[in-house]
Design a protein around this motif. Structure first.
Motif, short mmCIF file in Angstrom:
data_model
loop_
_atom_site.label_atom_id
_atom_site.label_comp_id
_atom_site.label_asym_id
_atom_site.label_seq_id
_atom_site.Cartn_x
_atom_site.Cartn_y
_atom_site.Cartn_z
N MET A 1 15.51 41.88 14.84
CA MET A 1 14.10 41.90 14.22
C MET A 1 13.25 41.97 15.13
O MET A 1 13.03 41.21 16.09
N HIS A 22 13.53 43.69 3.80
CA HIS A 22 14.29 42.34 4.16
C HIS A 22 15.26 41.83 3.19
O HIS A 22 16.41 41.20 3.41
N THR A 27 17.57 39.68 5.10
CA THR A 27 17.22 38.89 6.18
C THR A 27 15.96 38.29 5.83
O THR A 27 15.16 37.75 6.71
#
Length: 143
Positions: A1, A22, A27
């Motif tokens: 990231m 995401h 994530t």
């Protein structure tokens, strides 16, 4: 990231497309709460997540609606998707008249009906056994 994305996830505003990336990449942080972000057509991010089975356990933003008044819960039921783990709001009204389980039954969503029946059974067993006196553990001495 990347550092930039990390900052955005920790309080800086995300765009719809960034949040969507995401979400699909799984994530998003567990405390993500900006499910009302809308795409160019006015559809909330929660609707996309509902259609694709990406709502997290404990999701609570069921009343987020698009410009036509369609809620996240109605989207989820309409596509036959599953509710997130831990869902217990089976009596919630979906369209102002019918509950989640009534709509699931009407739409023929057998998976949700089975999940509801399992939840109801577990809930009733827990309720029935909570008032029973506890018994001491019986052990046998080794011979």
């Amino acid at each position: 990231m990347s550092l930039e994305i990390g900052f955005k996830l920790r309080g800086w505003p995300l765009t719809y497309n960034e949040a969507l990336l995401h979400l699909t990449g799984r994530t998003l942080p567990c405390d993500f709460s900006d499910w009302g972000l809308k795409d160019e057509r006015g559809t909330p991010l929660a609707h996309f997540a509902a259609m694709h089975g990406l709502l997290p356990a404990g999701f609570e933003h069921w009343d987020l609606a698009n410009e036509f008044g369609v809620t996240t819960l109605r989207v989820l039921l309409g596509v036959g998707a599953d509710v997130p783990d831990g869902f217990e709001d089976w009596a919630r009204l979906v369209d102002g008249e019918r509950t989640v389980i009534e709509v699931a039954r009407k739409l023929g969503n057998r998976r949700l009906v089975a999940k509801f029946e399992a939840w109801k059974l577990a809930h009733n067993i827990a309720k029935d056994t909570s008032s029973l006196p506890s018994r001491p553990l019986i052990t046998r001495d080794a011979v």
